[in-house]
Design an enzyme around this catalytic site. Structure first.
Site, PDB file in Angstrom:
ATOM      1  N   GLY A 214     -12.450  31.847 -11.671  1.00 11.39           N
ATOM      2  CA  GLY A 214     -13.165  32.850 -11.578  1.00 11.39           C
ATOM      3  C   GLY A 214     -14.419  32.542 -12.502  1.00 11.39           C
ATOM      4  O   GLY A 214     -14.418  31.331 -13.029  1.00 11.39           O
TER       5      GLY A 214
ATOM      6  N   ASP B 288       0.779  33.524  -9.539  1.00  7.07           N
ATOM      7  CA  ASP B 288       0.618  34.881  -9.051  1.00  7.07           C
ATOM      8  C   ASP B 288       1.060  36.127 -10.304  1.00  7.07           C
ATOM      9  O   ASP B 288       2.331  36.307 -10.552  1.00  7.07           O
ATOM     10  CB  ASP B 288       1.334  35.383  -7.827  1.00  7.07           C
ATOM     11  CG  ASP B 288       0.924  36.664  -7.361  1.00  7.07           C
ATOM     12  OD1 ASP B 288       0.560  37.472  -8.241  1.00  7.07           O
ATOM     13  OD2 ASP B 288       1.095  37.045  -6.394  1.00  7.07           O
TER      14      ASP B 288
ATOM     15  N   ALA C 119      -8.346  38.856 -13.027  1.00  8.76           N
ATOM     16  CA  ALA C 119      -8.632  40.175 -12.639  1.00  8.76           C
ATOM     17  C   ALA C 119      -8.963  40.554 -11.294  1.00  8.76           C
ATOM     18  O   ALA C 119      -9.530  39.759 -10.630  1.00  8.76           O
ATOM     19  CB  ALA C 119      -9.626  40.790 -13.676  1.00  8.76           C
ATOM     20  N   TYR C 120      -8.370  41.757 -11.166  1.00  6.81           N
ATOM     21  CA  TYR C 120      -9.174  42.310  -9.623  1.00  6.81           C
ATOM     22  C   TYR C 120     -10.397  43.071 -10.146  1.00  6.81           C
ATOM     23  O   TYR C 120     -10.334  44.154 -10.898  1.00  6.81           O
ATOM     24  CB  TYR C 120      -7.977  43.217  -9.057  1.00  6.81           C
ATOM     25  CG  TYR C 120      -8.653  43.947  -7.720  1.00  6.81           C
ATOM     26  CD1 TYR C 120      -7.938  43.736  -6.401  1.00  6.81           C
ATOM     27  CD2 TYR C 120      -9.668  44.781  -7.773  1.00  6.81           C
ATOM     28  CE1 TYR C 120      -8.396  44.490  -5.411  1.00  6.81           C
ATOM     29  CE2 TYR C 120     -10.012  45.599  -6.615  1.00  6.81           C
ATOM     30  CZ  TYR C 120      -9.130  45.291  -5.408  1.00  6.81           C
ATOM     31  OH  TYR C 120      -9.587  45.998  -4.348  1.00  6.81           O
TER      32      TYR C 120
ATOM     33  N   THR D 201     -13.033  44.864 -20.145  1.00  4.98           N
ATOM     34  CA  THR D 201     -14.242  45.413 -19.649  1.00  4.98           C
ATOM     35  C   THR D 201     -14.749  46.684 -20.438  1.00  4.98           C
ATOM     36  O   THR D 201     -14.079  47.454 -20.825  1.00  4.98           O
ATOM     37  CB  THR D 201     -13.980  45.432 -17.966  1.00  4.98           C
ATOM     38  OG1 THR D 201     -15.303  46.026 -17.744  1.00  4.98           O
ATOM     39  CG2 THR D 201     -13.045  46.675 -18.094  1.00  4.98           C
ATOM     40  N   ASP D 202     -16.054  46.762 -20.174  1.00  4.65           N
ATOM     41  CA  ASP D 202     -16.628  48.196 -20.638  1.00  4.65           C
ATOM     42  C   ASP D 202     -16.422  49.275 -19.737  1.00  4.65           C
ATOM     43  O   ASP D 202     -16.543  50.504 -19.962  1.00  4.65           O
ATOM     44  CB  ASP D 202     -18.272  47.776 -20.702  1.00  4.65           C
ATOM     45  CG  ASP D 202     -18.806  47.288 -18.959  1.00  4.65           C
ATOM     46  OD1 ASP D 202     -18.204  46.410 -18.677  1.00  4.65           O
ATOM     47  OD2 ASP D 202     -19.545  48.161 -18.605  1.00  4.65           O
TER      48      ASP D 202
ATOM     49  N   TYR E  74     -10.909  50.958 -10.900  1.00  2.47           N
ATOM     50  CA  TYR E  74     -11.030  49.591 -11.642  1.00  2.47           C
ATOM     51  C   TYR E  74     -10.987  49.616 -13.091  1.00  2.47           C
ATOM     52  O   TYR E  74      -9.983  49.091 -13.763  1.00  2.47           O
ATOM     53  CB  TYR E  74     -12.216  48.974 -11.213  1.00  2.47           C
ATOM     54  CG  TYR E  74     -12.478  47.815 -12.166  1.00  2.47           C
ATOM     55  CD1 TYR E  74     -11.994  46.419 -12.096  1.00  2.47           C
ATOM     56  CD2 TYR E  74     -13.640  47.841 -13.237  1.00  2.47           C
ATOM     57  CE1 TYR E  74     -12.234  45.404 -12.904  1.00  2.47           C
ATOM     58  CE2 TYR E  74     -14.032  46.795 -14.016  1.00  2.47           C
ATOM     59  CZ  TYR E  74     -13.146  45.364 -13.805  1.00  2.47           C
ATOM     60  OH  TYR E  74     -13.708  44.656 -14.745  1.00  2.47           O
TER      61      TYR E  74
ATOM     62  N   LYS F 152      -7.827  48.210 -15.789  1.00  2.00           N
ATOM     63  CA  LYS F 152      -8.001  47.471 -16.684  1.00  2.00           C
ATOM     64  C   LYS F 152      -7.813  48.189 -18.079  1.00  2.00           C
ATOM     65  O   LYS F 152      -7.128  47.456 -18.836  1.00  2.00           O
ATOM     66  CB  LYS F 152      -9.681  47.254 -16.872  1.00  2.00           C
ATOM     67  CG  LYS F 152      -9.804  46.186 -15.698  1.00  2.00           C
ATOM     68  CD  LYS F 152      -9.403  45.030 -15.948  1.00  2.00           C
ATOM     69  CE  LYS F 152     -10.084  43.952 -17.150  1.00  2.00           C
ATOM     70  NZ  LYS F 152      -9.079  42.522 -16.943  1.00  2.00           N
TER      71      LYS F 152
END
Length: 294
Positions: A10, A36, A60-61, A101-102, A125, A129
């Protein structure tokens, strides 16, 4: 130090891998093909036989809109994966550094978000998270969660690459002007995580585990970011786009709602570790130079 980097292909994982090796770390670089993280037995076996001294989870997705149609997959990767890693790390007394994440915030605050502000994610999402953050916090005392925003880098798809593609194809770009945030270079995120890895003894001694925010500076809008990308890219190639139009969120509907304010307050990271925000326009220049040299 022997490190496991999860999500190695990523945006941040790729930077982590090459920068860790340059610093002399021994790196086990795992992407989904090698590990995985949604499979707890696989996580247990991989870490038990790895001999690593720290784990960095950059997996992450991140398909924000697609997550609305694939909530099971999003939660499997973003909630269950970090939970499996945290549980295994706890069993083996290994610290875990985890990227968040924000999007755990709803964007309704008028100023920058601190680590103590309540989470209120708008979509799948962000919800997945936040659930991952909570799992790490619950299962493993020796954790560092680094929340970041508007990530751009060399590998993978991101806003910079999308704007470059569109600027080559279209005379006019239409970009949202009423969402505020901080573009953040994947290389800067990797540098910070590796800085913290090098200070794990200090963190343990001072009990400095927990959640931290980091983003580039200064705050801008998607329109401001797009305009800077086009302006800097013109130094490398002629672009078809001659205008970047400012539009509202209402004029650009998406399956998942976005926070109108994604600005993160990184003062805790500065106060405790002396780590200051990186200037995103300078980082953008670094990235474009590298992209055009490829």
């Amino acid at each position: 130090m022997r490190l496991a980097i999860i999500g190695a292909k990523g945006q941040v994982g790729w930077e982590l891998q090459r920068r860790a090796l340059a610093l002399g770390h021994e790196v086990l670089a795992w992407d989904v093909a090698e590990l995985d993280i949604t499979q707890p037995a696989a996580v247990d076996q991989a870490l038990a036989t790895s001999g690593v001294q720290a784990v960095i989870n950059a997996a992450a997705y991140t398909a924000v809109d697609r997550a609305e149609q694939e909530p099971e997959r999003a939660f499997a990767v973003n909630r269950d994966g970090p939970a499996h890693l945290a549980f295994s790390c706890a069993q083996m007394n290994i610290p875990l550094l985890h990227i968040s994440t924000d999007y755990v915030f709803d964007g309704s605050k008028s100023g920058p978000y601190t680590e103590d502000d309540p989470a209120a994610p708008l979509g799948v999402y962000g919800q997945s998270k936040w659930a991952g953050d909570q799992a790490v916090q619950r299962l493993l005392p020796q954790h560092l969660i680094l929340r970041v925003s508007w990530v751009f880098g060399m590998e993978g798809q991101n806003f910079v690459k999308t704007i470059l593609r569109l600027a080559r194809e279209r005379a006019e770009l239409r970009v949202v002007v009423d969402q505020h945030g901080c573009p953040t270079y994947a290389g800067a995120i990797a540098d910070i995580l590796l800085n913290l890895v090098g200070r794990l003894r200090e963190i343990e001694t001072g009990n400095l585990w927990g959640t931290y925010h980091y983003c580039g500076a200064p705050a801008t809008t998607w329109h401001g970011f797009a305009s800077a990308i086009v302006e800097q890219a013109r130094h490398y190639e002629p672009l078809k786009a001659d205008k970047v139009m400012a539009i509202t969120t209402a004029e650009y509907p998406t399956p998942a709602a976005r926070p109108v304010n994604s600005v993160l307050d990184g003062s805790r990271l500065t106060d405790r570790f002396g780590i200051h925000p990186s200037a995103w326009q300078s980082d953008l220049s670094t990235l474009l130079s590298a992209l055009y040299e490829r």
